[in-house]
Scaffold this active site. Structure first.
Site, mmCIF file in Angstrom:
data_model
loop_
_atom_site.group_PDB
_atom_site.id
_atom_site.type_symbol
_atom_site.label_atom_id
_atom_site.label_comp_id
_atom_site.label_asym_id
_atom_site.label_seq_id
_atom_site.Cartn_x
_atom_site.Cartn_y
_atom_site.Cartn_z
ATOM 1 N N TYR A 163 49.060 -93.363 10.876
ATOM 2 C CA TYR A 163 48.040 -93.285 11.932
ATOM 3 C C TYR A 163 48.245 -92.027 12.770
ATOM 4 O O TYR A 163 47.347 -91.172 12.860
ATOM 5 C CB TYR A 163 48.145 -94.531 12.799
ATOM 6 C CG TYR A 163 47.103 -94.656 13.902
ATOM 7 C CD1 TYR A 163 45.749 -94.765 13.588
ATOM 8 C CD2 TYR A 163 47.486 -94.699 15.246
ATOM 9 C CE1 TYR A 163 44.800 -94.900 14.597
ATOM 10 C CE2 TYR A 163 46.543 -94.848 16.245
ATOM 11 C CZ TYR A 163 45.208 -94.951 15.926
ATOM 12 O OH TYR A 163 44.267 -95.085 16.921
ATOM 13 N N LEU A 197 34.374 -92.301 14.978
ATOM 14 C CA LEU A 197 35.348 -93.307 15.428
ATOM 15 C C LEU A 197 35.990 -94.067 14.274
ATOM 16 O O LEU A 197 36.898 -94.871 14.502
ATOM 17 C CB LEU A 197 34.660 -94.337 16.363
ATOM 18 C CG LEU A 197 34.561 -93.980 17.853
ATOM 19 C CD1 LEU A 197 33.620 -92.816 18.086
ATOM 20 C CD2 LEU A 197 34.112 -95.185 18.671
HETATM 21 N N1 LIG Z 1 40.950 -99.368 20.877
HETATM 22 C C1 LIG Z 1 41.894 -98.563 21.321
HETATM 23 O O1 LIG Z 1 42.664 -98.917 22.225
HETATM 24 C C2 LIG Z 1 42.035 -97.160 20.743
HETATM 25 C C3 LIG Z 1 43.065 -96.355 21.237
HETATM 26 C C4 LIG Z 1 43.204 -95.080 20.713
HETATM 27 C C5 LIG Z 1 42.312 -94.606 19.776
HETATM 28 N N2 LIG Z 1 41.312 -95.400 19.323
HETATM 29 C C6 LIG Z 1 40.423 -94.851 18.281
HETATM 30 O O2 LIG Z 1 39.093 -95.282 18.487
HETATM 31 C C7 LIG Z 1 38.457 -95.534 17.227
HETATM 32 C C8 LIG Z 1 37.893 -96.941 17.217
HETATM 33 O O3 LIG Z 1 38.946 -97.884 17.441
HETATM 34 P P1 LIG Z 1 38.655 -99.456 17.541
HETATM 35 O O4 LIG Z 1 39.618 -100.036 18.487
HETATM 36 O O5 LIG Z 1 37.202 -99.680 17.737
HETATM 37 O O6 LIG Z 1 39.089 -99.910 16.069
HETATM 38 P P2 LIG Z 1 38.349 -100.925 15.079
HETATM 39 O O7 LIG Z 1 39.305 -101.190 13.962
HETATM 40 O O8 LIG Z 1 37.812 -102.088 15.824
HETATM 41 O O9 LIG Z 1 37.120 -100.061 14.569
HETATM 42 C C9 LIG Z 1 37.232 -99.078 13.580
HETATM 43 C C10 LIG Z 1 36.015 -99.190 12.668
HETATM 44 O O10 LIG Z 1 36.102 -98.183 11.642
HETATM 45 C C11 LIG Z 1 35.683 -98.764 10.420
HETATM 46 N N3 LIG Z 1 36.252 -98.002 9.308
HETATM 47 C C12 LIG Z 1 37.558 -97.870 8.983
HETATM 48 N N4 LIG Z 1 37.687 -97.123 7.871
HETATM 49 C C13 LIG Z 1 36.424 -96.769 7.493
HETATM 50 C C14 LIG Z 1 35.894 -95.996 6.420
HETATM 51 N N5 LIG Z 1 36.681 -95.461 5.468
HETATM 52 N N6 LIG Z 1 34.558 -95.843 6.335
HETATM 53 C C15 LIG Z 1 33.727 -96.392 7.269
HETATM 54 N N7 LIG Z 1 34.185 -97.132 8.307
HETATM 55 C C16 LIG Z 1 35.516 -97.318 8.409
HETATM 56 C C17 LIG Z 1 36.208 -100.192 10.488
HETATM 57 O O11 LIG Z 1 35.577 -101.081 9.595
HETATM 58 C C18 LIG Z 1 35.937 -100.540 11.948
HETATM 59 O O12 LIG Z 1 34.658 -101.114 12.125
HETATM 60 C C19 LIG Z 1 39.506 -95.281 16.147
HETATM 61 O O13 LIG Z 1 39.330 -93.995 15.622
HETATM 62 C C20 LIG Z 1 40.812 -95.364 16.904
HETATM 63 O O14 LIG Z 1 41.818 -94.567 16.316
HETATM 64 C C21 LIG Z 1 41.161 -96.670 19.777
#
Ligand SMILES: NC(=O)c1ccc[n+]([C@@H]2O[C@H](COP(=O)([O-])OP(=O)(O)OC[C@H]3O[C@@H](n4cnc5c(N)ncnc54)[C@H](O)[C@@H]3O)[C@@H](O)[C@H]2O)c1
Length: 332
Positions: free
Chosen positions: A162, A90
Site C-alpha cells: 500500500y 480514489l
Molecule cells: N478512508 C481513509 O481513511 C483513507 C485514508 C487514506 C487514504 N485513503 C484513500 O482514499 C481512497 C478511498 O479509500 P476508501 O476508504 O473509500 O476505501 P474503500 O476500500 O472503501 O474504497 C476503494 C474503492 O476502490 C475500488 N477498487 C479497488 N481496486 C479497484 C480496481 N482495480 N478497479 C476499480 N475499482 C477498484 C473498491 O472496490 C472500492 O470501492 C483510497 O485510494 C485510499 O487509499 C483513504
C-alpha cells in the site's frame, strides 16, 4: 479490451463532468453524492473489490450518474467520448485488512490503474486528483507531518504493497504533469471515519464501535498510546472538493486530516462514553510497522483551500455509531 465510456450529450446539461474511480467505496460514494449535489454529471468506475453498490443507493437513482463496473488495473486503455472536466482517482483498497488480503491488486490499481486515469486526463484535458495517503510518511520521525517530509517507509514490509504503491502513484502523477503538462494535484488523506465504513474492515474506529455495540472488550494493539488523527468524512470530502475545483491547486500536495491528535485508548474511552458503558480493554501485540504517531500539518490546506476540519470527534462518532446500528440491524 479498451474501455470506451459514452455519455450522451442530452444527459449532460451544462454542468461539469466528473469521473470518480473507486466510486462504490466509503469515500468514493460520499464524493459521488457531493458531486451530484453540485450538479455534476458523474461517471463512477469500480470493480467492487472492497466497495459495495449499497453505498451508491442514492446515486443509482440519479439520471446524472453512470456506473461502470470495471477493473481499472485490467483495462489496457480507458477512453471517454465527450467532455470530461475532472478525474478523482480514489480506486484502491484502503484498510490494512483489505490491502494485506489483496496486496498485488493494491499495487496494480495504484500503478497500472493510476496510469490509465492519467492517460485519460491527458486525452480529455481533464484536471486530475490522486487520493494518496498519510501512509506515505511511514513511521515518521517528524511531528506533525508537513507535506515536505519525505517519510520513513519499510519498502518490503507487510504494509509496503500500500505505502510504496501510493508513493509510486504520486511520482507517476508528477511525472505526467512534467511531461504532458496536465493539471494535477495529490491529496494525502489521514484516517477518515463516518457512515458507510464497513464494520469489519479492520480500521480502528469501526473495530471499536463494533465491539462497543456488541458489549465486547476493546481490542487495543500495543499500549494504545500510539496516536492517530481522525477526520469526519464530510470534512474530508469538502477538502477533496476544494483541492480539485479551486484555482491555484495545480501541482500542489495537500495533507487533509485532523490535527486533533488522539491516542487509541482515548478514542476507546470516547466511544464507551457515547454508548454509556465502562471501557474494558484487551491488549494485543502491535502489528509490524504500525506507526506510533500520526498527525497532519494542515498549514497548506488552511492557506490555499481555506479549509480545516469542523466536526467535533464526539459528533462524528455519534453519526457513525447510529449508522452502524442500522447496518447491524440490516445484517442481523
Ligand atoms: N478512508 C481513509 O481513511 C483513507 C485514508 C487514506 C487514504 N485513503 C484513500 O482514499 C481512497 C478511498 O479509500 P476508501 O476508504 O473509500 O476505501 P474503500 O476500500 O472503501 O474504497 C476503494 C474503492 O476502490 C475500488 N477498487 C479497488 N481496486 C479497484 C480496481 N482495480 N478497479 C476499480 N475499482 C477498484 C473498491 O472496490 C472500492 O470501492 C483510497 O485510494 C485510499 O487509499 C483513504
Amino acid at each position: 479490451m479498451a474501455l470506451l465510456i459514452r455519455v450522451s450529450e442530452s444527459r449532460l446539461d451544462r454542468g461539469k463532468v466528473s469521473l470518480v474511480s473507486g466510486a462504490a467505496g466509503f469515500l468514493g460514494s460520499h464524493l459521488v453524492d457531493r458531486l451530484l449535489r453540485e450538479g455534476h454529471f458523474v461517471v463512477g468506475l469500480d470493480n467492487l473489490l472492497t466497495g459495495s453498490l449499497e453505498n451508491l443507493g442514492l446515486a443509482l437513482q440519479n439520471r446524472k450518474f453512470l456506473f461502470v463496473p470495471e477493473d481499472l488495473a485490467a483495462l489496457p486503455e480507458v477512453h471517454l467520448a465527450g467532455r470530461l472536466d475532472y478525474i478523482w482517482h480514489l480506486a484502491s483498497p484502503a484498510s490494512p485488512v483489505h490491502y494485506r488480503r489483496h496486496g498485488v491488486e493494491t499495487m496494480l490499481v495504484n500503478s497500472l490503474g493510476t496510469k490509465r486515469m492519467l492517460d485519460l486526463a491527458v486525452s480529455c484535458g481533464a484536471a486530475f486528483l490522486l487520493a494518496s495517503t498519510s501512509e506515505v510518511y511511514g513511521d515518521p520521525e517528524v511531528h506533525p507531518q508537513p507535506e515536505s517530509y519525505w517519510g520513513r517507509v519499510n519498502p518490503n514490509g507487510e504494509r509496503a504493497c500500500y505505502d510504496e504503491s501510493k508513493r509510486f502513484a504520486e511520482a507517476l502523477t508528477f511525472e505526467y504533469r512534467r511531461r504532458y503538462g496536465i493539471n494535477a494535484r495529490v491529496v494525502r488523506i489521514f484516517n477518515t471515519y463516518g457512515p458507510r465504513m464497513q464494520p469489519a474492515d479492520g480500521r480502528v474506529v469501526p473495530n471499536l464501535i463494533r465491539q462497543a455495540l456488541r458489549g465486547e472488550p476493546f481490542t487495543i494493539y500495543g499500549t494504545g498510546k500510539q496516536t492517530r488523527s481522525f477526520i469526519y468524512v464530510d470534512d474530508l470530502i469538502e477538502g477533496l472538493y476544494r483541492a480539485l475545483t479551486w484555482p491555484a491547486t495545480d501541482g500542489e500536495v495537500f495533507n487533509l486530516g485532523n490535527p486533533d491528535e488522539r491516542s487509541v485508548i482515548d478514542l476507546a474511552r470516547v466511544i464507551a462514553a457515547l454508548r454509556g458503558v465502562e471501557p474494558r480493554m484487551e491488549f494485543h501485540p502491535l502489528p509490524a510497522d504500525d506507526p506510533t504517531r500520526r498527525c497532519p500539518d494542515i498549514t497548506r490546506a488552511r492557506r490555499v483551500l481555506h479549509w480545516e476540519p469542523r466536526t467535533p470527534l464526539e459528533t462524528g462518532l455519534r453519526a457513525t455509531i447510529n449508522c452502524f446500528m442500522g447496518v447491524c440491524k440490516r445484517h442481523g
